[in-house]
Write a protein that holds these residues in place. Sequence first.
Motif, PDB file in Angstrom:
ATOM      1  N   LEU A 222      12.344 -35.332 -13.291  1.00 52.71           N
ATOM      2  CA  LEU A 222      12.149 -35.041 -14.711  1.00 52.71           C
ATOM      3  C   LEU A 222      10.880 -34.225 -14.960  1.00 52.71           C
ATOM      4  CD1 LEU A 222      13.146 -38.532 -16.187  1.00 52.71           C
ATOM      5  CD2 LEU A 222      14.399 -36.396 -16.501  1.00 52.71           C
ATOM      6  N   LYS A 223       9.868 -34.416 -14.102  1.00 54.23           N
ATOM      7  CA  LYS A 223       8.613 -33.667 -14.243  1.00 54.23           C
ATOM      8  C   LYS A 223       8.725 -32.242 -13.699  1.00 54.23           C
ATOM      9  CE  LYS A 223       5.660 -37.774 -13.803  1.00 54.23           C
ATOM     10  NZ  LYS A 223       4.694 -38.480 -12.922  1.00 54.23           N
TER      11      LYS A 223
ATOM     12  N   SER B  14      14.732 -28.450 -15.168  1.00 53.15           N
ATOM     13  CA  SER B  14      14.864 -28.836 -16.578  1.00 53.15           C
ATOM     14  C   SER B  14      16.307 -28.800 -17.056  1.00 53.15           C
ATOM     15  CB  SER B  14      14.000 -27.916 -17.452  1.00 53.15           C
ATOM     16  OG  SER B  14      14.402 -26.560 -17.299  1.00 53.15           O
TER      17      SER B  14
ATOM     18  N   VAL C  77      20.494 -35.837 -17.294  1.00 54.85           N
ATOM     19  CA  VAL C  77      20.106 -37.209 -16.943  1.00 54.85           C
ATOM     20  C   VAL C  77      21.199 -37.861 -16.107  1.00 54.85           C
ATOM     21  CG1 VAL C  77      19.644 -39.511 -17.871  1.00 54.85           C
ATOM     22  CG2 VAL C  77      18.588 -37.509 -18.942  1.00 54.85           C
TER      23      VAL C  77
ATOM     24  N   THR D 199      15.629 -39.812 -21.434  1.00 55.12           N
ATOM     25  CA  THR D 199      15.645 -38.700 -22.395  1.00 55.12           C
ATOM     26  C   THR D 199      14.329 -38.615 -23.154  1.00 55.12           C
ATOM     27  OG1 THR D 199      18.044 -38.950 -22.648  1.00 55.12           O
ATOM     28  CG2 THR D 199      16.877 -37.696 -24.350  1.00 55.12           C
TER      29      THR D 199
ATOM     30  N   TYR E 202      11.479 -39.782 -22.172  1.00 56.97           N
ATOM     31  CA  TYR E 202      10.442 -39.442 -21.198  1.00 56.97           C
ATOM     32  C   TYR E 202      10.396 -37.928 -20.992  1.00 56.97           C
ATOM     33  CZ  TYR E 202       7.803 -39.463 -16.795  1.00 56.97           C
ATOM     34  OH  TYR E 202       6.864 -39.237 -15.812  1.00 56.97           O
ATOM     35  N   ARG E 203      11.571 -37.314 -20.866  1.00 58.61           N
ATOM     36  CA  ARG E 203      11.633 -35.866 -20.669  1.00 58.61           C
ATOM     37  C   ARG E 203      11.120 -35.137 -21.909  1.00 58.61           C
ATOM     38  NH1 ARG E 203      17.056 -33.255 -18.379  1.00 58.61           N
ATOM     39  NH2 ARG E 203      15.882 -33.033 -16.421  1.00 58.61           N
ATOM     40  N   LYS E 204      11.477 -35.606 -23.096  1.00 66.70           N
ATOM     41  CA  LYS E 204      10.991 -34.990 -24.325  1.00 66.70           C
ATOM     42  C   LYS E 204       9.477 -35.100 -24.426  1.00 66.70           C
ATOM     43  CE  LYS E 204      15.143 -35.617 -27.186  1.00 66.70           C
ATOM     44  NZ  LYS E 204      15.709 -36.327 -28.377  1.00 66.70           N
TER      45      LYS E 204
ATOM     46  N   LYS F 106       7.889 -32.477 -22.298  1.00 70.70           N
ATOM     47  CA  LYS F 106       7.968 -31.155 -22.919  1.00 70.70           C
ATOM     48  C   LYS F 106       6.934 -30.985 -24.012  1.00 70.70           C
ATOM     49  CE  LYS F 106      12.876 -30.289 -21.970  1.00 70.70           C
ATOM     50  NZ  LYS F 106      14.213 -30.081 -22.586  1.00 70.70           N
TER      51      LYS F 106
END
Length: 384
Positions: free
Chosen positions: A335-336, A341, A345, A373, A375-377, A380
């Motif tokens: 995810l990082k 990107s 998920v 989700t 965490y990814r937001k 960003k």
Amino acid sequence: MDKLNILVAIELIVVFFSLFLSCFLLTVKTEHKLSNRLFASFLVLTAIDTSGNIFDFLNEGPSNFGMFRNLMIFLQLPTFYLYVLSVCFTDFRLKPRHWAHTIPFLLANLVLIPRFYGVNLDAKLDFLQKISSRPEIQFNHILLHVQVICYIVAAFMILRKSRRIYLENYAGASIASLNWLFQFTVALSIFYIIALAKNIFKFTAYPEISEWLKSGLIIFELIVISWYLFKALNHPNLFRTVDSKLKLVKDIVLEEGKSELAPVNENAYNVEYLKLKDYMSDKKPYLNPSLTIKDIADDLGIPVRDLSLLINHQLEQHFYDFINTYRIEHAMEILKDGSKSKVTVLEILYEVGFNSKSSFNTAFRKHTGTTPTEYRKGLKNSYL
């Protein structure tokens, strides 16, 4: 359409669903034939028990077959209990000793031989006129209530033990199956508790309450059967079971007469722990969705018993959580990674060893306090 006809219509639906699902379970291709057959038997017994109003609607007067049909309820929970055993433990087999579960059913029929099964129609009618005061019927109701309590408690104990064994030795998706079976057992427990209340009111000055509860039970049964039908059709290979010969870590510790690591084993513990950490980092066995503690023990050349004590006792972490921690850390790295990107998920959860979205989200939230989700937001937003 009067109340009786409505109940008969609902019973017909329940009977149809029960028999339809039993046919499905008996014909579907699966490794778990025994558990399917046992639950199919449970559903057939449920259909027989539910068909009371249908049977009365089609027949006139009491009969030995009608009473025998009523008493087949004594076989329902024993069959369900054996089903739970077969689902929880992959090495479960039916043996001659399991015929002992039919004893309550045999007793219930035996006490009715002198004054019901062995008499003529007029004597049967006389017996049924004051049925609630007959000692045979009262005995059968008490026996049934005791049986319900014993089997429901036993089923929950088996599920609790199976879940703990699974957490200590497996890292696949079967925990969701065990959770679902627990939910079904809870629903079944509620059903039988209401049924017990119905039977109690039958012997009081408020028999009409018993009739209302009976109607509610038929509707409740329809909902439960429909729910199970939906689950079975969507997940025909829902269950993967555990080995009943596996021991819980607490039992291993008690056998060795210790509650904490002995000083003489401290060096061996450190060596095994470092060996395990290097193995997890280098080989990444957690990517295998059906990983077991035995798989790792075999690769490391460490006895399963010792590895189980190391992870479940010394590290104070279930093997299931231990493996999922590595999976979540791996997922966080993906995810990082800005170059990934576009990876969804769902793709990530399969890549890191999970095979269900619910178990992945649960483990991710437990480890990070947020969903994948979110965490990814968050990552960003931090880059903006």
